[in-house]
Design an enzyme around this catalytic site. Sequence first.
Site, short mmCIF file in Angstrom:
data_model
loop_
_atom_site.label_atom_id
_atom_site.label_comp_id
_atom_site.label_asym_id
_atom_site.label_seq_id
_atom_site.Cartn_x
_atom_site.Cartn_y
_atom_site.Cartn_z
N GLU A 1 -6.11 -6.80 -1.85
CA GLU A 1 -6.74 -6.98 -0.53
C GLU A 1 -8.21 -6.61 -0.63
OE1 GLU A 1 -4.95 -5.00 2.78
OE2 GLU A 1 -2.89 -5.47 2.15
N GLU B 1 0.83 -1.21 0.00
CA GLU B 1 0.00 0.00 0.00
C GLU B 1 0.86 1.26 0.00
OE1 GLU B 1 -4.19 -1.51 1.96
OE2 GLU B 1 -2.74 -0.58 3.30
#
Length: 455
Positions: A286, A177
């Site tokens: 995710e 991320e």
Amino acid sequence: MGNKILIILMLCLAAGFVCAQNEPYALGADISWMQQRENPVSVGGGGVKYYRGNQQDDLLTLLKGAGFNYIRLRLFVDPTAKITGESESPYSARGYCGLDSTIKVAKRIKAAGMKFLLDFHYSDTWADPGKQYKPVSWSSLNTVPLLTEKVRSYTKESLQAFKNAGVLPDMVQVGNEVVGGMIWPEGKGNNQNFATLVNAGINGVKDVDANIKIMMHTITIQNNTFADSWFETLKSNLNKVEANAANKIDVIGISYYPRWHGNLDTLSKVLTALASKNNIKIAVAEYADKHREVNDLVYNLPSKKGLGTFVWEPQEFSGDNSLPLFDWTNNARRSNARLELYPQMATDYGLSNVPSSSSKAQSSSSNTPSSSSGVSSSSVEQSSSSSSSSLQISSSSSNIPSSSSSEEITPVLNAHSIEKNIEGTRIYFDGSRVLVKKTLPNGKVRIFDLNGKAR
């Protein structure tokens, strides 16, 4: 006939064609907590058992039985390190999600015949949009050149350890991320510095095996064009660091949690924007809710650009209003109805006879379509060093039969099959093996595998 086929295969390779299966759709899961949860309490575990219905089994076995074919694991530099002022540190006094423990889980993934995505956090604890802590052991490396050297050497050394254990990942995530950069403060607020560190990670991967796929991981933002503009900026700066460096990226992955990232319409627009401007695969790296809907959006991207998805810690994560695939019952995790969505997805996405990522392409008569049953897979070997979809032809072309036989089989093709046609000969992968289809001068059609066995 044998020499002709050999020439055809050489022409295919010379033209940049490799007899290979397009990447099967990834039904993946991140289960990095598994080892810590299932280990005995005496070694810092929870003694957890996993169940699907009344069947108690290894979590990997249960997931594979439900259609999953890919596992993601996170890797921290030193999960035992204490980061001053960070409440989630140390991540694990026992070293879970460190190198040694992650290699142990990777061995189980490969033994289960599943593919493996390794997620480098480049931190001692969670790296995410709100924090990207520099590893404590790297604290003296306070310039970008020093960190660049370290990122490359650490990545290379870590992957060499996986290689020595015979469990190289099929794909590597360079950072987690990293929407706001990585390894703060040096890799934050400066796009060129960030790209330099990313490139070092990519090169560290390629130092060990050039066939390992590279994923870059950002997040979904309700500004529908943000992920695409973020990726365009990264690619531009990567190419400034090293000519054509952006071409080394195979997959763009995004996180999607409705609480933070909006509704499915937002996700759809983000995926569509990425697909329209990039000729690489796209994944939801995710997610933890809207299980069928998320997968359908990715699978149905144009030009089969959807690599797949990785549901996050589905055996237990219920934060952020998420809906896991297992429910807690004391020290047991019991599957619920959401897990049973996945076998149907696997069927709908053509995964019922996907070969495993082990060194030999596997086939089973119980799940091979009847129209291609009995075709040997012994003539096809996958490289054991990575999950590259390249297939190595191991049989001798001298076994190709003459034109006297007349048997014909029409193989089953799906959206992920590929083929090559050269002068009346079609070479293609039918989902589990390489086949050759030859149209003879008399108009008859012959189909055989590369061991020379007529089909």
